[in-house]
Scaffold this motif. Sequence first.
Motif, PDB file in Angstrom:
ATOM      1  N   LEU A 158      55.727  39.195  31.352  1.00 24.06           N
ATOM      2  CA  LEU A 158      54.608  39.384  32.301  1.00 24.06           C
ATOM      3  C   LEU A 158      54.169  38.045  32.873  1.00 24.06           C
ATOM      4  O   LEU A 158      54.095  37.854  34.090  1.00 24.06           O
ATOM      5  CB  LEU A 158      53.434  40.069  31.590  1.00 24.06           C
ATOM      6  N   TRP A 159      53.997  37.058  31.966  1.00 20.08           N
ATOM      7  CA  TRP A 159      53.425  35.817  32.521  1.00 20.08           C
ATOM      8  C   TRP A 159      54.501  34.933  33.151  1.00 20.08           C
ATOM      9  O   TRP A 159      54.260  33.790  33.521  1.00 20.08           O
ATOM     10  CB  TRP A 159      52.587  35.066  31.502  1.00 20.08           C
ATOM     11  N   SER A 160      55.709  35.480  33.250  1.00 21.69           N
ATOM     12  CA  SER A 160      56.694  34.764  34.093  1.00 21.69           C
ATOM     13  C   SER A 160      56.808  35.477  35.431  1.00 21.69           C
ATOM     14  O   SER A 160      56.873  34.850  36.488  1.00 21.69           O
ATOM     15  CB  SER A 160      58.069  34.763  33.421  1.00 21.69           C
ATOM     16  N   PHE A 161      56.781  36.852  35.337  1.00 19.51           N
ATOM     17  CA  PHE A 161      57.036  37.610  36.561  1.00 19.51           C
ATOM     18  C   PHE A 161      55.831  37.556  37.500  1.00 19.51           C
ATOM     19  O   PHE A 161      55.985  37.335  38.704  1.00 19.51           O
ATOM     20  CB  PHE A 161      57.371  39.068  36.186  1.00 19.51           C
ATOM     21  N   ILE A 162      54.624  37.691  36.917  1.00 22.56           N
ATOM     22  CA  ILE A 162      53.431  37.730  37.799  1.00 22.56           C
ATOM     23  C   ILE A 162      53.289  36.408  38.562  1.00 22.56           C
ATOM     24  O   ILE A 162      53.178  36.415  39.792  1.00 22.56           O
ATOM     25  CB  ILE A 162      52.175  38.067  36.965  1.00 22.56           C
ATOM     26  N   VAL A 215      55.833  36.381  41.343  1.00 21.03           N
ATOM     27  CA  VAL A 215      55.508  37.227  42.510  1.00 21.03           C
ATOM     28  C   VAL A 215      54.415  36.557  43.345  1.00 21.03           C
ATOM     29  O   VAL A 215      54.522  36.421  44.570  1.00 21.03           O
ATOM     30  CB  VAL A 215      55.048  38.633  42.027  1.00 21.03           C
ATOM     31  N   LEU A 216      53.398  36.051  42.649  1.00 23.64           N
ATOM     32  CA  LEU A 216      52.299  35.392  43.377  1.00 23.64           C
ATOM     33  C   LEU A 216      52.832  34.220  44.195  1.00 23.64           C
ATOM     34  O   LEU A 216      52.526  34.061  45.380  1.00 23.64           O
ATOM     35  CB  LEU A 216      51.262  34.881  42.366  1.00 23.64           C
ATOM     36  N   PHE A 217      53.713  33.436  43.546  1.00 26.51           N
ATOM     37  CA  PHE A 217      54.228  32.250  44.266  1.00 26.51           C
ATOM     38  C   PHE A 217      55.016  32.682  45.494  1.00 26.51           C
ATOM     39  O   PHE A 217      54.907  32.085  46.574  1.00 26.51           O
ATOM     40  CB  PHE A 217      55.128  31.418  43.334  1.00 26.51           C
ATOM     41  N   ILE A 218      55.797  33.778  45.345  1.00 26.17           N
ATOM     42  CA  ILE A 218      56.616  34.198  46.495  1.00 26.17           C
ATOM     43  C   ILE A 218      55.709  34.711  47.618  1.00 26.17           C
ATOM     44  O   ILE A 218      55.936  34.401  48.797  1.00 26.17           O
ATOM     45  CB  ILE A 218      57.638  35.275  46.058  1.00 26.17           C
ATOM     46  N   VAL A 219      54.654  35.419  47.244  1.00 25.79           N
ATOM     47  CA  VAL A 219      53.728  35.916  48.281  1.00 25.79           C
ATOM     48  C   VAL A 219      53.136  34.726  49.033  1.00 25.79           C
ATOM     49  O   VAL A 219      53.159  34.649  50.267  1.00 25.79           O
ATOM     50  CB  VAL A 219      52.599  36.765  47.607  1.00 25.79           C
ATOM     51  N   LEU A 245      62.236  26.838  46.893  1.00 21.57           N
ATOM     52  CA  LEU A 245      62.744  26.305  45.614  1.00 21.57           C
ATOM     53  C   LEU A 245      61.616  25.652  44.819  1.00 21.57           C
ATOM     54  O   LEU A 245      61.585  25.706  43.586  1.00 21.57           O
ATOM     55  CB  LEU A 245      63.868  25.300  45.889  1.00 21.57           C
ATOM     56  N   THR A 246      60.628  25.082  45.525  1.00 21.88           N
ATOM     57  CA  THR A 246      59.519  24.467  44.780  1.00 21.88           C
ATOM     58  C   THR A 246      58.714  25.533  44.057  1.00 21.88           C
ATOM     59  O   THR A 246      58.215  25.318  42.953  1.00 21.88           O
ATOM     60  CB  THR A 246      58.620  23.685  45.774  1.00 21.88           C
ATOM     61  N   MET A 247      58.627  26.723  44.665  1.00 20.96           N
ATOM     62  CA  MET A 247      57.928  27.811  43.965  1.00 20.96           C
ATOM     63  C   MET A 247      58.695  28.158  42.688  1.00 20.96           C
ATOM     64  O   MET A 247      58.099  28.466  41.654  1.00 20.96           O
ATOM     65  CB  MET A 247      57.833  29.038  44.886  1.00 20.96           C
ATOM     66  N   LEU A 248      60.021  28.087  42.770  1.00 21.01           N
ATOM     67  CA  LEU A 248      60.809  28.434  41.572  1.00 21.01           C
ATOM     68  C   LEU A 248      60.515  27.452  40.446  1.00 21.01           C
ATOM     69  O   LEU A 248      60.362  27.827  39.292  1.00 21.01           O
ATOM     70  CB  LEU A 248      62.304  28.400  41.898  1.00 21.01           C
TER      71      LEU A 248
END
Lengths: 101, 320, 532, 219
Positions: free
Chosen positions: B79-83, B86-90, C321-324
């Motif tokens: 959970l604390w990797s996926f959330i 997702v937030l970062f991608i948004v 990539l920085t988000m990754l």
Amino acid sequence: MAHVIPAKSYFNVLMVLFVLTVLTVLVARPVSGIDLGIFSDAIAFLIATVKATFVAAIFMGLKYQKKLHTVCLVSGVFFLLLLFLVSKIDIASRVLEQSTL
Amino acid sequence: MLALFYAFISQAHGRSFMPIAGTKVAQKVDSLYSFLLVISVISCVLVIGGLIYFALKYRRKTADDKTAYISHNNTLEFLWSFIPFVLFIVVFAWGWLIYRDMRSFPDDALEIHVLGKKWNWDYQYKSGKRTTAELTVPVGVPVKLIMTSQDVIHSFFIPSFRIKQDVVPGRYTALWFEAEKQGRYQIFCTEYCGDQHSAMLGTLNVVSLEEYETWLGDNPYKGLSLAEVGQKVFSQKCTVCHNVNDQRKVGPGFAGLYQKQRQFADGSQAVADENYIRDSILMPQKQVVEGYPPNGMISFQGQLAENELLGLIEYIKTLK
Amino acid sequence: MAVTTPESEHNYLNHEKGLWSWLTTLDHKRIGIMYMVSVMFFFLLGGIFALLIRTELAAPGPGILGDGQTYNQAMTFHGAIMVFMVIIPGIPAFLGNFVLPLHLGAKDVAFPRLNLLSWYCLMVGALITFTSLIYNGSDTGWTFYTPYSIEHASSGTVWVVLGAFVMGFSSILTGLNFIVTTHTLRAPGMSFFRMPLFVWGLYSTAIIQVLATPVLAITLLLLAAERLLGIGFFDPALGGDPVLFQHFFWFYSHPAVYIMILPAMGVISELITAFSRKTIFGYRAIAFSSLGIAAVSFFVWGHHMYVSGQSELAGVIFSFLTMLVGVPTAIKTFNWVATLYKGSIVFQSPMLFALGFLFLFTIGGVTGIMLATLAMDVHFHDTYFVVAHFHYVMVGGTLMAIMGGIYYWFPKMFGKMYSEGMARMSFVFIFTGFNVTFFPQFVLGAMGMPRRYFDYLEIYTHLNQVSTAGSYMIGIGFVIGLVTIIQGMMNGEKASDNPWGAKTLEWQTASPPPHENFNYEPQVTAGPYEYR
Amino acid sequence: MSTGSVSSTEHHHAHHFNSAEHEFDASMLGIWLFLCTEILMFGGLFVAFFIYHAKYPEVFAAGAATLDWKLGALNTIILLISSYTMAMGIHSCQTNKGKKAFNYLAVTFVCGLGFMVIKAIEYSGKIGHGFLPGKFFHPHDATFEAANQALYYSFYFMMTGLHGLHVIIGMGLIAWVAIRAKRGDFSSKFYTPVEGVGLFWHLVDLVWIYLFPLLYLVG
């Protein structure tokens, strides 16, 4: 210690390298009459890479040493390619503005 | 702790600290910034709050407390990797959309050329009109700045419009905006460029369309004597490096310069007459006064109209 | 199982006597102490430049530093000293050199002579950098951006560039040494997943040091050649591309910031587990995050260049990539907080610094995500928002970890205890002073105040005054810390072999440890944090 | 002990290693990591070369035309031979023929010297024509239409100069190792220095294998 490579194979590799060097010169130099145009650059580097793998595998003995040593060599080249590719992407995709004065 | 908590809240209103958004793009940036602030404050409160709560709750009671041997928990870790992912991608996608707007230049934009040079901004309009430091643009009209630098890398930054673009010597870079409200906005240079980097300021003067038309047409030096023209040009272009008294700033002070004997770095000498002043403006490297760095001053070749150059010379002659 | 050595006075400190025995030592512990002295000296020097800058910026207009030129020199040296001489060698060379062989159960690092050469590279490099002061210093900023660093900068720049080039080798050789040590010198029974997490941090740092620093070496060499021979690679007047210099420079300098933070994360894993007497939560997650960060760190350098004239496509790739790379960093922070759950926590000074690290690093992390976002960075780039962000992760991150690490391993290094009260006081000053200094700078950055400004507009005055006051508190905090360490070294009372009750190997041997680290053959049968 | 020459000083491995084998493995990994940094350092120049080659093809074409590819080819052959003799040198150490190793290493050294001599000939030719890097570029006879023609010679001198420096370092190392081989320090039990110097020398040859087509052949 490390695996002792027979002297014979060293000699064979040397001969192969000589042949490849001559081949490189023939391919890349118009004096030899064979002009492959833009391919000549690519092929010249391909042959150089083949020569490099021979030197690394036999002369440097990578073939018989730990995988980690090959990883060291390859990771160096990989990160160079990374720097080159991304810088190239940047330079190629730049929108060059022109003065409209 | 309370001071920090208050600081957090003030950061949440950080947008209010930002200068008022002057363009639509700036408003979009501000909405993204608010979203980012809210997420940041929430995640800080979660992490730091959790930290403080656990630290107080599980204080060591006795010398040989037994602690739980928890090695990992897959669902929690997922959970604390996926959330965050997702937030970062948004946030990445949202940022990209706004960046798209910033980088797509409208075709009908009014093109103005910006020349950045060591420690001043020069602007040139299609009509040939040139100004320094102050950029005048009409409101509601998309403006495209085509920028280059004469010496080192500078960066054209308008905080109120949330836009910035490095000005790179040897090529042109561009920036566009459409001002919504009239007014004067601050311009900064944000790429380090030497001694007077912090003095390389400009103002963006957004005026109504009519005002802009009249301003563009009129001659800024109408009804001024040659020396007064020179004084106006001097105040815009030269005060960054030269004083009107005899104090050295970056370059020499000009008080009493006219007819004075000048000793040059290469040992030669000359009297400071009109030709010397003209050559020093157009080809500063030719005769460098002793004690000054060789490539200290940039040439103004092709940037001064004839009347401005003559005005400058007259004005400098009047300085005692 | 642990055999406590008899109370003989024989240890690595009095194994040999005299300055020469130190300057030619091959013992990793002594080299670690020599790095400690050098890094702390350079840190004080860099700190003085920082206080000069903050005093100058207390009010608009020329102040203590007089004019732009002097301010730019102070800013350049503050950056260069702190980056190349303090924070990159900091944890790997000082704490890492001392602790790594002890953590692995080894007698020394793999190549002791190379280890000593690394220290001399740092000192010679520093000497070269400071000779630039004879040629009126350098005012290019620690990033040496061309073409400013080519034509206009003062002539001392070549010395600073060559100094950084030599110091780069100290980093490469240390990294090389640690990779070989971790691979070949682990005690019997210590598999890769039974190594302490500090070793994982050092290992992933070493990979970055070996793979990234040579590119900096060639970049600085080319920059020096650019100045001396005018080769025209990065000089637009000769057809070169200054943005290409930025690509080469940041290809090293972003992985370099992970050289700074990964060992700090390793120290924090040690401190959190030792002082909450609880096994780490998610050992493999943290270990693999370290490697993950080390790997992805090579793909993200372009987020320093969104507005530099780099193409939009490249900017988008770098932003994604920085988000990754943000994800594994977040995972680690959550794992540390989870480690506190159901622990038995005690607030001795190393733990205070560890908790301080978590607090500050979280703020640094979230603001990092803001800066990674394309649209935000266009506004924030080269403003005080960026200055605040990287101080939160560098000072709030690495320096907190260094202070925590010094106090944690102090009894093992010197066999004496420091004064707990003074250490806590130094923490309070540093922590509050830090927030008072750098939090207002986030707001200053949002308001648009550009970076490296000698003089600023009126509206920024108030927050700058607050920030300057804070910087004095930090100064006091670190001075108290220095006094604590020196006083502890001089006449702290005798420390036991394992004052904190930690489970890693270095606490099984004597404090200070004998010359060959362990008087017995260490056997490892379980993980590093077996708090049952 | 095998019949080969018994090494005068029996090598005992460093105290922090368990055995000579353990020490050898560590040294090999260390040397390979160092070679990786060398690749990255030379690689930086190659990356810059490819980028500017794409940006100013005519500069590189004109520049490559002024180079004598026969000398380049000869140098390649010399370095390949030196790589072969280096490998044979290591082989002889591994099979306890210390004296024979000295001969092979000596030949390698001479090849290195030959390489540098040819390099010196080329450099003097360049200097004679005034093809110097950067601001020192003032062609006497040849005329070039590209403004930044000096860029090619900056690359040429930076790359071959750095490579030449590594050849000289390599020659120094070979001399040191050859003397030790003559003294009989190496045997099948201990030949790490020879292996290390050999790997370094092969890398120097590897870099030249790429440098040769890059500078001399590719127009």
